[in-house]
Design a protein around this motif. Structure first.
Motif, PDB file in Angstrom:
ATOM      1  N   SER A   7      17.562  22.714 -47.665  1.00 20.21           N
ATOM      2  CA  SER A   7      17.866  23.801 -48.609  1.00 20.21           C
ATOM      3  C   SER A   7      17.540  25.155 -47.988  1.00 20.21           C
ATOM      4  CB  SER A   7      17.065  23.636 -49.903  1.00 20.21           C
ATOM      5  OG  SER A   7      17.313  22.374 -50.470  1.00 20.21           O
ATOM      6  N   MET A   8      16.362  25.236 -47.373  1.00 21.42           N
ATOM      7  CA  MET A   8      15.967  26.478 -46.693  1.00 21.42           C
ATOM      8  C   MET A   8      16.947  26.795 -45.567  1.00 21.42           C
ATOM      9  SD  MET A   8      13.990  29.083 -46.345  1.00 21.42           S
ATOM     10  CE  MET A   8      12.507  28.842 -47.314  1.00 21.42           C
ATOM     11  N   GLY A   9      17.407  25.740 -44.875  1.00 18.86           N
ATOM     12  CA  GLY A   9      18.360  25.908 -43.772  1.00 18.86           C
ATOM     13  C   GLY A   9      19.645  26.580 -44.224  1.00 18.86           C
ATOM     14  N   ILE A  10      20.128  26.208 -45.414  1.00 18.24           N
ATOM     15  CA  ILE A  10      21.369  26.818 -45.939  1.00 18.24           C
ATOM     16  C   ILE A  10      21.172  28.320 -46.161  1.00 18.24           C
ATOM     17  CG2 ILE A  10      22.876  26.921 -47.980  1.00 18.24           C
ATOM     18  CD1 ILE A  10      22.569  23.832 -48.135  1.00 18.24           C
ATOM     19  N   LEU A  11      20.026  28.702 -46.753  1.00 16.08           N
ATOM     20  CA  LEU A  11      19.758  30.128 -47.008  1.00 16.08           C
ATOM     21  C   LEU A  11      19.609  30.892 -45.699  1.00 16.08           C
ATOM     22  CD1 LEU A  11      17.191  29.850 -49.965  1.00 16.08           C
ATOM     23  CD2 LEU A  11      19.679  30.068 -50.083  1.00 16.08           C
ATOM     24  N   VAL A  12      18.923  30.292 -44.726  1.00 17.89           N
ATOM     25  CA  VAL A  12      18.718  30.939 -43.416  1.00 17.89           C
ATOM     26  C   VAL A  12      20.060  31.137 -42.708  1.00 17.89           C
ATOM     27  CG1 VAL A  12      17.782  30.557 -41.087  1.00 17.89           C
ATOM     28  CG2 VAL A  12      16.330  30.189 -43.094  1.00 17.89           C
TER      29      VAL A  12
ATOM     30  N   LEU B 190      15.321  16.499 -38.365  1.00 22.06           N
ATOM     31  CA  LEU B 190      15.817  17.389 -39.428  1.00 22.06           C
ATOM     32  C   LEU B 190      15.653  18.851 -39.052  1.00 22.06           C
ATOM     33  CD1 LEU B 190      14.818  15.715 -42.793  1.00 22.06           C
ATOM     34  CD2 LEU B 190      17.080  16.529 -42.173  1.00 22.06           C
ATOM     35  N   GLY B 191      14.576  19.145 -38.308  1.00 18.97           N
ATOM     36  CA  GLY B 191      14.377  20.509 -37.812  1.00 18.97           C
ATOM     37  C   GLY B 191      15.528  20.925 -36.919  1.00 18.97           C
ATOM     38  N   MET B 192      15.925  20.006 -36.018  1.00 19.74           N
ATOM     39  CA  MET B 192      17.045  20.281 -35.108  1.00 19.74           C
ATOM     40  C   MET B 192      18.342  20.478 -35.900  1.00 19.74           C
ATOM     41  SD  MET B 192      17.926  18.119 -31.674  1.00 19.74           S
ATOM     42  CE  MET B 192      16.375  18.224 -30.837  1.00 19.74           C
ATOM     43  N   LEU B 193      18.468  19.745 -37.016  1.00 22.11           N
ATOM     44  CA  LEU B 193      19.696  19.806 -37.823  1.00 22.11           C
ATOM     45  C   LEU B 193      19.599  20.803 -38.978  1.00 22.11           C
ATOM     46  CD1 LEU B 193      20.291  15.968 -37.972  1.00 22.11           C
ATOM     47  CD2 LEU B 193      21.845  17.606 -36.914  1.00 22.11           C
ATOM     48  N   SER B 194      18.441  21.489 -39.098  1.00 26.62           N
ATOM     49  CA  SER B 194      18.247  22.354 -40.275  1.00 26.62           C
ATOM     50  C   SER B 194      19.219  23.531 -40.277  1.00 26.62           C
ATOM     51  CB  SER B 194      16.802  22.873 -40.328  1.00 26.62           C
ATOM     52  OG  SER B 194      16.506  23.594 -39.154  1.00 26.62           O
ATOM     53  N   THR B 195      19.649  23.963 -39.077  1.00 26.84           N
ATOM     54  CA  THR B 195      20.608  25.077 -39.005  1.00 26.84           C
ATOM     55  C   THR B 195      22.027  24.543 -38.786  1.00 26.84           C
ATOM     56  OG1 THR B 195      20.056  25.296 -36.662  1.00 26.84           O
ATOM     57  CG2 THR B 195      18.907  26.754 -38.187  1.00 26.84           C
TER      58      THR B 195
END
Length: 772
Positions: free
Chosen positions: A338-343, A493-498
């Motif tokens: 979710s945070m990734g989408i906003l970033v 997930l960190g790698m895929l967060s963006t």
């Protein structure tokens, strides 16, 4: 009693779907802006305006090149619209044909999941003691079978839709990018990038939303049985990845058969430019960019995201998060996404609104900055999520024991994955961009012919594996040391967060490539073709970066799924000195080679047919070379379609059946060996194949562009060094766009499939060893 998360459960239940909806709305907004570029002959020159708010920025307000050169603008737009329609119809037709076959497979495999998992307790409907806490009762295996089957179908449908919508957006944007290139490279860049962002945000947000809704719907039945709930959710990852496999392999065979056929006859034998409308394979080649690079890649990254989330949720469900029913901490993987989408939303604005592209040399830095900006902002975002979404201290399941972990340790696990992704991205760029010495050396080797070009290219690919493997190894060591297999899952997930930014950059490449093809086929000015070529060259490098991300995340995802599998199958240690495991290791390490052989041969045999057909048309259609007769594009499209549908089935069966056969006949220990072996060899081959192919492609473009004195000494188009570079490029095509990208699905898919069937293998598996 372990403390609960700072963020209340109600806020978690609101935040996750809201972020997903924001992502979907943002993607629709970007699509709306792109749609304002008109592709119809009845509009005047002003029809290409994307809105007045950007006047003077990114080339807005420039005159049209046609106005300067006296070309009829109306006929150019009409021609572009006609070509765009042909590409769109070809891509839609292929995907519908592919999905018909894949749909049959989906139904059969869904039945297999239900029967195999239901048979674990003889299709009993009685509640059972929980595996990890026998004082509590859990739902029957039959329920897990039914819900896993539903999750599998949901994952499969979401994956197919991700790919299909991505293709539709790309074919919608390609001609618009070409038309905007008439006003300046900045304007064309904006259209291509916005279109990529539509796909990126739509996929990331819909994947998150469907997973979140599925969890909440399943929770109505499962209630307090979180162990069973998240076991069933693993079917979502399996569905996503199984569809991605067919999309990547089928699309990859399609696009490369057409590409190789078009290049070998057109460029080498007939000495005509790339995407020349006289070439019969040119429409099939442009269709292939959309079904392989866009639809296949969209499904692939969706699969990675779904599997990483499922692996983290399975491990968390048997840790203190699940035991204490702390919903916010349990949803930590979804909060990261979710945070990734906003970033990514903020990051996208840097490319589309905050800064303008004025010159060709600014394109590649703008795309690279997207990666850097998203990574830096995401680091802060992860810190916030880790502080509010996790208790200060908690326990994580670690092969039979509970390991005490602090929230700052989990923050570091996610960050190490995030930054490892950036390192892999930049190393990939160094080895595949023609701005650096490795690709320039490959181009220079073309002086002495194709053989030296091939030798240099292969050496580059093997060398490019070194730093990414160290980055992955460090990520695994740090994340496992801090938080066991859960740490590895959240690192993935960190790698895929963006993922939204990564997909936007990745989809931008094929859109630009298609735009260049349309410019050539529509007979537009050479200056427009130069602009689209500049966009395409930057897109080539970013596509290689995207593949690096996909492979790196696949390695971490596969290891996390492997950890979840051995936990569910009740295996505490995997001893490589036992014969059962070592035979699995050897067979597993061989599988990526077998799979690559199948996909390479498929491209080769399809390309053979394509070359023969293109030659036949040039030899038998009078006036084709002179441009007075039209080629038969439809026959070439049919060759690619038939070949890819037929040839995608054997590699798909190899991947899908291996875990079932090994688990059932040889048991979980041998299957553990197979998974470990395929992970270790698959990652190396995938990185080297992708980078070798990318380097050969950009070495060819380096010679064609002739920007530096060195490049001019190797050119121009049609020279002997250029012909050697084209041969290298055609060899690299199936490596970088078929075998390489498909391998990361192989290692993930076998692991997630083993995880889903783990209870069945633990109960009924290893029948050969039982009777020996």
């Amino acid at each position: 009693m372990v403390a609960s998360a700072f963020l209340p459960e109600l806020w978690t239940e609101i935040l996750i779907p809201v972020c997903a909806v924001v992502g979907i709305v943002f993607s629709l907004f970007q699509w709306f802006i792109v749609s304002r570029v008109r592709v119809s002959a009845d509009q005047g020159p002003s029809s290409s305006s994307s809105g007045g708010s950007n006047n003077g920025k990114n080339g807005y307000g420039d005159y049209l090149i046609e106005e300067e050169e006296g070309v009829n603008e109306q006929s150019v737009v009409a021609k572009c619209a006609e070509i765009q329609t042909a590409i769109s119809e070809g891509a839609t037709s292929f995907l519908f044909t592919e999905y018909r076959y894949v749909g049959v497979f989906m139904v059969i495999f869904a039945a297999i999941i239900f029967v195999f998992l239901g048979s674990v307790e003889g299709f009993s409907t009685e509640n059972k003691p929980c595996t990890y806490d026998e004082t509590k009762t859990c739902k029957p295996a039959l329920a897990t079978a039914a819900f896993s089957t539903v999750a599998f179908i949901l994952g499969a449908v979401t994956s197919v839709l991700s790919g299909f919508l991505g293709m539709k957006i790309a074919t919608y944007a390609n001609a618009r990018t070409t038309l905007e290139a008439r006003k300046g490279v900045g304007k064309a860049f904006i259209v291509a990038f916005r279109s990529g962002a539509v796909m990126g945000f739509l996929l990331a947000a819909s994947g998150l939303l469907v997973l979140y809704v599925t969890i909440n719907v399943f929770k109505i039945y499962y209630g307090e049985d979180w162990e069973g709930l998240f076991e069933a959710i693993t079917g979502y990852g399996l569905g996503g990845s199984s569809m991605a496999l067919f999309g990547r392999v089928g699309g990859g065979i399609y696009t490369k058969a057409a590409d190789v056929g078009a290049d070998l006859v057109g460029k080498i034998e007939r000495n005509i430019p790339e995407d020349d409308p006289r070439n019969p394979a040119v429409i099939a080649d442009n269709v292939g960019d959309n079904v392989g690079d866009i639809a296949g890649m969209g499904s692939d990254l969706f699969g990675s995201y779904a599997e990483a989330s499922c692996a983290a949720l399975v491990v968390a469900s048997i840790s203190s998060f699940g035991i204490n029913h702390d919903f916010t901490a349990m949803c930590y993987p979804l909060l990261i996404s979710s945070m990734g989408i906003l970033v990514c939303l903020i990051t996208t604005l840097f490319a589309t609104d905050f800064f303008e592209i004025k010159a060709v040399k600014e394109i590649e830095p703008a795309l690279k900055n997207q990666l850097i900006i998203s990574t830096v902002i995401m680091t802060v975002g992860i810190a916030i999520v880790s502080y509010v979404g996790l208790p200060s201290s908690f326990t994580i399941f670690n092969f039979g024991a509970q390991k005490v972990v602090k929230n700052w340790q989990l923050f570091l696990c996610v960050c190490v994955g995030l930054w490892a992704g950036l390192i892999i991205g930049f190393v990939t760029e160094y080895y595949t961009s023609n701005a650096y010495s490795p690709v320039q050396d490959v181009a220079d080797s073309c002086r002495t012919g194709a053989a030296t070009n091939v030798i240099f290219g292969l050496a580059l690919g093997y060398k490019s594996v070194i730093i990414p493997i160290f980055a992955i190894a460090v990520s695994i060591f740090v994340s496992f040391s801090f938080a066991a297999m859960y740490g590895v899952a959240v690192a993935a997930l960190g790698m895929l967060s963006t993922i939204a930014t990564g997909l936007a950059i990745d989809a931008y490449g094929p859109i630009s490539d298609n735009a260049g093809g349309i410019a050539e086929m529509a007979g537009m000015s050479h200056r427009i073709r130069e602009r689209t070529d500049a966009l395409d060259a930057a897109g080539n490098t970013t596509a290689a970066i995207g593949k690096g991300f996909a492979i790196g995340s696949a390695a971490l995802v596969s290891l996390a799924l492997f950890g979840a599998f051995v936990s569910r199958a009740g295996v505490h240690t995997v001893d490589v000195l036992t014969p059962k495991v070592i035979i699995g290791l050897l067979v597993g390490a061989m599988l990526p080679y077998w799979f690559s052989a199948m996909t390479m041969k498929s491209v080769g045999s399809a390309a053979l047919k394509m070359v023969e057909e293109v030659r036949r048309q040039f030899n038998t259609i009078p006036g084709l070379m002179e441009g007075t007769a039209k080629p038969d594009y439809a026959t070439c499209v049919k060759i690619s379609t038939d070949a890819s549908i037929k040839e995608m089935i054997p590699p798909g069966c190899l991947v899908m059946l291996t875990p079932l056969i090994v688990g059932f006949f040889f048991g979980v220990e041998t299957l553990s060996g197979v998974l470990a072996g395929s992970l270790v060899s698959g990652v190396q081959i995938a990185i080297s194949a992708s980078n070798t192919g990318g380097a050969w492609d950009n070495a060819k473009k380096y010679i064609e562009a002739g920007v530096s004195e060195h490049a001019k000494s190797l050119g121009p188009k049609g020279s002997e060094p250029h012909k050697a570079a084209v041969i290298g490029d055609t060899i690299g095509d199936p490596l970088k766009d078929t075998s390489g990208p498909s391998l990361n699905i192989l290692i993930k898919l076998m692991a997630v499939e083993s995880l889903v069937f783990a209870p069945f293998f633990a109960t009924h598996g290893g029948i050969l060893f039982k009777y020996l």
